[in-house]
Scaffold this active site. Structure first.
Site, short mmCIF file in Angstrom:
data_model
loop_
_atom_site.label_atom_id
_atom_site.label_comp_id
_atom_site.label_asym_id
_atom_site.label_seq_id
_atom_site.Cartn_x
_atom_site.Cartn_y
_atom_site.Cartn_z
CG ASP A 118 -7.01 -4.56 11.77
OD1 ASP A 118 -6.58 -4.27 12.80
OD2 ASP A 118 -7.98 -5.73 12.06
CD GLU A 175 -8.95 -5.98 17.75
OE1 GLU A 175 -9.32 -6.31 18.91
OE2 GLU A 175 -9.39 -5.37 16.98
ZN LIG Z 1 -10.36 -2.22 18.13
#
Ligand SMILES: [Zn+2]
Length: 490
Positions: free
Chosen positions: A121, A186
């Protein structure tokens, strides 16, 4: 009188001699290694692969309702299509729907596996109109890949898989099992992706030899007069807690005010918090950082750092004046939201302020809460610990005297000759902390050279990486896999 003066001069001369001698006798902590074995890397091909991955807008949105499933489905398909040799050999699992866990079986099942982490992501690209090239486009121009995620962290995904593909072409087979763990959230905490991968491995009874994730980088030119590359390797990351301070007041008309309204009283609390930061110190990670960096620096810096018994107070003040360094020596205080007042002629019935603390490894959530309570010293102000996201303690500090750190340091030195490898405290958060239950050896390093300018690009405008930088990253990961998972002594 003359004798006293002579005695004083003698003492000063002795002190100077001691300081200089200590600076001169500092020994480097860098390990000597042979240059990396050559690896056939098609840098242009890797750059095109990265550009295609960057084009897919796999953004982690603040509001879960905006999650773009299609972008992550396309990401999975794209990786399978660009790395067919790898997908023919490694096992692939989808975890929490959109994260990926790959297993490259080692020949020796008795060896503990290693895990290389990255994430699929990216953060959103605000001010897309200010970008030189659109943030989600397939652009390679003059050997540079442009777009959101080019460095953070799609560059790492592509470099890892290009390295595996190159090793497969050489007939390389790992001795120990290697996992590649790519989270899908993340940028908003990794509580679904990396956390699920970690608990799946844990449920299988897996214990890891070590983990490498993003978090450090190859940096250069950050000290005047010191041009050498410095590889900062994260051995711990800070925790985070937001504390809300709420104050209720009687309210009423502004024509008959008390000496302090809720806003005034809460403002005093804010001033007190900013003027009384949590204590600083050069222990733990910061101590290791200075010990490794000092011997590599020019002599004038070494005189100070070799004599910290004398200069630590001065050094502490220097650190306090530079936000990047101050954050390494203490839990930081950032007042981020102030919310109060309803109308210009009404006394505010309520005021709220939110303060974000980034917790140094020596502190805990409770340390911060107690600190706030003590500094604010106002019984009428209520504290709420953890506001939107759950608070988290700092990670454990990973060792720097074991084989895991040595393997990573040796791989860095083999690929970036002359670079100084320095342990470091990661100030933000990474997926790495989710793997702390599987091993005590968790390290954070992205093998790309980032100057002070490109640091700003990471979550900002015009994120980009050169094909040359990317190719060096590929060589690094291949070297790391050979050293970390290859046959002993090979
Ligand atoms: Zn990162």
């Amino acid at each position: 009188m003359k004798r006293v003066l002579l005695g004083l001069l003698g003492a000063v001369a002795l002190l100077v001699a001691v300081l200089l001698a200590r600076a001169a006798s500092m020994e480097s902590r860098q390990i000597d290694v042979a240059p990396a074995e050559p690896l056939a890397v098609d840098a242009a091909h890797a750059a095109r692969t990265l550009a295609g991955l960057v084009e897919i807008p796999s953004v982690s949105p603040q509001d879960p309702a905006d999650f773009d499933r299609d972008a992550f489905a396309r990401t999975h398909t794209y990786l399978a299509g660009r790395f067919p040799e790898l997908h023919a050999v490694l096992e692939r699992e989808r975890v929490a729907d959109w994260s990926l866990l790959y297993t490259w079986r080692g020949r020796d099942p008795t060896l503990r596996p290693i895990l290389l982490a990255a994430h699929l992501d990216v953060v959103p690209a605000v001010n897309a109109g200010d970008w030189t090239h659109p943030p989600f486009a397939d652009v390679v121009e003059d050997g540079v890949v442009w777009g959101r995620g080019a460095i953070d962290d799609k560059g790492s995904v592509v470099a890892l898989f290009t390295a595996v593909t190159a090793l497969l072409a050489e007939g390389f087979q790992p001795e120990r099992t290697v996992y590649f763990a790519f989270g899908h959230d993340e940028e908003i905490g990794g509580d679904e992706g990396a956390a699920a991968i970690a608990s799946r491995l844990s449920a299988r009874g897996v214990s890891l030899e070590w983990v490498l994730d993003e978090g450090g980088a190859m940096t250069g030119g950050f000290l005047p007069g010191f041009e050498r590359d410095v590889a900062v390797v994260g051995i711990a990351e800070k925790g985070s807690v937001a504390i809300a301070l709420d104050l209720d007041a009687p309210g009423g008309h502004s024509s008959v005010p008390p000496p302090h309204t809720a806003i005034g009283d809460l403002s005093s609390a804010v001033v007190a918090l900013e003027e009384n930061p949590l204590p600083a110190g050069f222990d733990g990670v910061t101590d290791a950082f200075l010990d490794h960096l000092a011997p590599e620096l020019p002599f004038s810096f070494r005189v100070v750092l070799a004599n910290r018994w004398l200069f630590d107070p001065v050094l502490g003040r220097v650190f306090s004046g530079i936000p990047q360094l101050d954050a390494m020596q203490r839990t930081t205080t950032a007042v981020t939201i102030f919310d109060a007042g309803v109308k210009e002629n009404i006394l505010p019935p309520h005021a709220r302020v939110i303060v974000n603390f980034r917790i140094h490894p020596r502190d805990r959530i409770e340390t911060v809460r107690d600190h706030v309570r003590r500094v604010v010293a106002n019984e009428r102000i209520r504290l709420q610990v953890g506001v939107r996201s759950p608070p988290r303690n700092p990670s454990a500090v990973s060792p720097i005297d074991g084989p895991a750190f040595a393997t990573i340091a040796a791989s860095i030195r083999a690929v970036f000759p002359g670079a100084a490898v320095v342990p470091y405290l990661v100030l933000g958060g990474t997926d790495a902390r989710h793997y702390g239950g599987l091993t005590q050896n968790v390290y954070r390093f992205l093998p790309f050279r980032l100057d002070t300018d490109s640091m700003r690009l990471l979550h900002g405008t015009d994120e980009r990486v050169s094909a040359e930088n990317l190719a060096r990253g590929v060589v690094f990961y291949a070297e790391l896999l050979r050293r970390g998972a290859g046959a002993p002594g090979s």
